[in-house]
Scaffold this motif. Structure first.
Motif, short mmCIF file in Angstrom:
data_model
loop_
_atom_site.label_atom_id
_atom_site.label_comp_id
_atom_site.label_asym_id
_atom_site.label_seq_id
_atom_site.Cartn_x
_atom_site.Cartn_y
_atom_site.Cartn_z
N ALA A 96 0.84 -1.20 0.00
CA ALA A 96 0.00 0.00 0.00
C ALA A 96 0.87 1.26 0.00
O ALA A 96 0.60 2.22 -0.73
CB ALA A 96 -0.93 -0.01 1.21
N PHE A 97 1.92 1.25 0.80
CA PHE A 97 2.86 2.38 0.83
C PHE A 97 3.45 2.61 -0.56
O PHE A 97 3.47 3.74 -1.07
CB PHE A 97 3.96 2.10 1.86
CG PHE A 97 5.09 3.08 1.84
CD1 PHE A 97 4.98 4.30 2.48
CD2 PHE A 97 6.27 2.78 1.17
CE1 PHE A 97 6.03 5.22 2.47
CE2 PHE A 97 7.34 3.68 1.15
CZ PHE A 97 7.21 4.91 1.80
N ASP A 98 3.91 1.54 -1.19
CA ASP A 98 4.50 1.64 -2.53
C ASP A 98 3.47 2.11 -3.57
O ASP A 98 3.84 2.73 -4.57
CB ASP A 98 5.11 0.31 -2.97
CG ASP A 98 6.43 0.01 -2.27
OD1 ASP A 98 7.06 0.95 -1.74
OD2 ASP A 98 6.83 -1.17 -2.26
N ALA A 99 2.21 1.83 -3.33
CA ALA A 99 1.15 2.25 -4.26
C ALA A 99 0.70 3.68 -4.01
O ALA A 99 -0.17 4.19 -4.71
CB ALA A 99 -0.04 1.30 -4.14
N GLY A 100 1.27 4.32 -2.99
CA GLY A 100 0.94 5.72 -2.71
C GLY A 100 -0.27 5.93 -1.83
O GLY A 100 -0.82 7.03 -1.76
N ILE A 101 -0.69 4.91 -1.13
CA ILE A 101 -1.84 5.02 -0.23
C ILE A 101 -1.50 5.97 0.91
O ILE A 101 -0.45 5.85 1.53
CB ILE A 101 -2.24 3.63 0.31
CG1 ILE A 101 -2.58 2.68 -0.85
CG2 ILE A 101 -3.36 3.72 1.32
CD1 ILE A 101 -3.68 3.13 -1.77
N LYS A 102 -2.39 6.91 1.21
CA LYS A 102 -2.09 7.98 2.18
C LYS A 102 -2.86 7.90 3.49
O LYS A 102 -2.45 8.50 4.47
CB LYS A 102 -2.38 9.35 1.54
CG LYS A 102 -1.61 9.62 0.28
CD LYS A 102 -0.17 9.91 0.59
CE LYS A 102 0.55 10.32 -0.69
NZ LYS A 102 1.87 9.79 -0.81
N ASN A 103 -4.01 7.22 3.53
CA ASN A 103 -4.79 7.22 4.77
C ASN A 103 -5.54 5.88 4.90
O ASN A 103 -5.51 5.04 4.02
CB ASN A 103 -5.77 8.40 4.81
CG ASN A 103 -6.72 8.42 3.63
OD1 ASN A 103 -7.35 7.41 3.32
ND2 ASN A 103 -6.82 9.56 2.95
N ARG A 104 -6.24 5.72 6.02
CA ARG A 104 -6.90 4.44 6.30
C ARG A 104 -8.05 4.14 5.35
O ARG A 104 -8.29 2.99 5.02
CB ARG A 104 -7.38 4.38 7.74
CG ARG A 104 -6.22 4.22 8.68
CD ARG A 104 -6.64 3.96 10.08
NE ARG A 104 -5.44 4.08 10.91
CZ ARG A 104 -5.26 3.45 12.01
NH1 ARG A 104 -6.18 2.66 12.47
NH2 ARG A 104 -4.16 3.61 12.70
N GLU A 106 -8.22 5.00 2.19
CA GLU A 106 -7.58 4.51 0.97
C GLU A 106 -7.01 3.11 1.18
O GLU A 106 -7.09 2.26 0.29
CB GLU A 106 -6.46 5.45 0.52
CG GLU A 106 -6.93 6.77 -0.02
CD GLU A 106 -5.78 7.68 -0.43
OE1 GLU A 106 -4.59 7.27 -0.36
OE2 GLU A 106 -6.06 8.83 -0.83
N LEU A 107 -6.44 2.87 2.36
CA LEU A 107 -5.88 1.55 2.67
C LEU A 107 -6.98 0.49 2.67
O LEU A 107 -6.80 -0.60 2.12
CB LEU A 107 -5.16 1.59 4.02
CG LEU A 107 -4.51 0.29 4.48
CD1 LEU A 107 -3.46 -0.20 3.50
CD2 LEU A 107 -3.89 0.49 5.87
N ALA A 108 -8.12 0.81 3.27
CA ALA A 108 -9.24 -0.13 3.29
C ALA A 108 -9.70 -0.44 1.87
O ALA A 108 -9.93 -1.61 1.53
CB ALA A 108 -10.39 0.45 4.13
N ASP A 109 -9.81 0.59 1.03
CA ASP A 109 -10.20 0.36 -0.36
C ASP A 109 -9.16 -0.50 -1.08
O ASP A 109 -9.50 -1.42 -1.81
CB ASP A 109 -10.37 1.69 -1.11
CG ASP A 109 -11.63 2.43 -0.71
OD1 ASP A 109 -12.53 1.81 -0.10
OD2 ASP A 109 -11.71 3.64 -1.00
N PHE A 110 -7.90 -0.19 -0.86
CA PHE A 110 -6.80 -0.91 -1.50
C PHE A 110 -6.82 -2.40 -1.14
O PHE A 110 -6.61 -3.26 -1.98
CB PHE A 110 -5.47 -0.27 -1.10
CG PHE A 110 -4.25 -0.88 -1.72
CD1 PHE A 110 -3.90 -0.59 -3.03
CD2 PHE A 110 -3.43 -1.73 -0.99
CE1 PHE A 110 -2.76 -1.15 -3.62
CE2 PHE A 110 -2.29 -2.29 -1.55
CZ PHE A 110 -1.96 -2.00 -2.87
N LEU A 111 -7.09 -2.69 0.14
CA LEU A 111 -7.09 -4.07 0.62
C LEU A 111 -8.46 -4.74 0.53
O LEU A 111 -8.60 -5.92 0.87
CB LEU A 111 -6.57 -4.13 2.06
CG LEU A 111 -5.13 -3.66 2.26
CD1 LEU A 111 -4.76 -3.69 3.74
CD2 LEU A 111 -4.18 -4.50 1.44
N GLU A 112 -9.47 -3.97 0.11
CA GLU A 112 -10.84 -4.46 -0.04
C GLU A 112 -11.42 -4.99 1.26
O GLU A 112 -12.05 -6.06 1.31
CB GLU A 112 -10.92 -5.51 -1.15
CG GLU A 112 -10.49 -4.99 -2.51
CD GLU A 112 -10.59 -6.02 -3.60
OE1 GLU A 112 -11.68 -6.14 -4.19
OE2 GLU A 112 -9.57 -6.71 -3.85
#
Length: 152
Positions: A96-104, A106-112
């Motif tokens: 997530a860090f490498d993908a540019g995720i900035k907050n929780r 966005e992290l939740a969306d990224f990890l579904e």
């Protein structure tokens, strides 16, 4: 992991059905059957609920609805930890860090998964690793959550 993938990867002897649940339950496990509330609005939340109910199948015994009993709370925690292990790896925070995720959010969306599930995962990994965990050039800090990349 998406909801449909969890359904497909479940053991064939576990029956999973969506139906309208009462009393505020979002998911129920009993005797090899999992019921997921039809009214859950997002696939991410359904995924988290299904993972936890599968955790109950693999880790808990008996009726643990009464959470005033310590034994039941312990079994609930086991099921939630199982769900975290199934859906999130600690390396996912680095991805997530490498993908540019900035907050929780966005992290939740990224990890579904849901933001609440992110919080559960952070507590789980903090319980395992303590304040931080280093993998290669990355250090993941759990409270507050952030990832540091050592550039040499």
């Amino acid at each position: 992991m998406r909801y449909e993938q969890l359904l497909i990867s479940s053991e064939p002897n576990i029956k999973i059905k969506e139906k309208n649940l009462e009393y505020g339950f979002k998911g129920i496990y009993r005797n090899g059957k999992i019921f997921i509330d039809k009214k859950i609005p997002t696939a991410s939340e359904k995924t988290c609920i299904l993972a936890e109910e599968l955790g109950h199948h693999y880790t808990t015994v008996g009726n643990i609805i009464d959470q005033s009993k310590i034994e039941n709370r312990k079994q609930e925690l086991k099921a939630r930890r199982w769900a975290v292990k199934r859906l999130i790896r600690v390396e996912d925070f680095i991805n997530a860090f490498d993908a540019g995720i900035k907050n929780r959010a966005e992290l939740a969306d990224f990890l579904e998964v849901t933001e609440e599930f992110i919080e559960l995962a952070i507590k789980h990994f903090q319980g395992i690793y303590g304040v931080s965990h280093t993998i290669g050039n990355y250090t993941i800090f759990f409270s507050p959550l952030w990832v540091y990349k050592n550039i040499e």
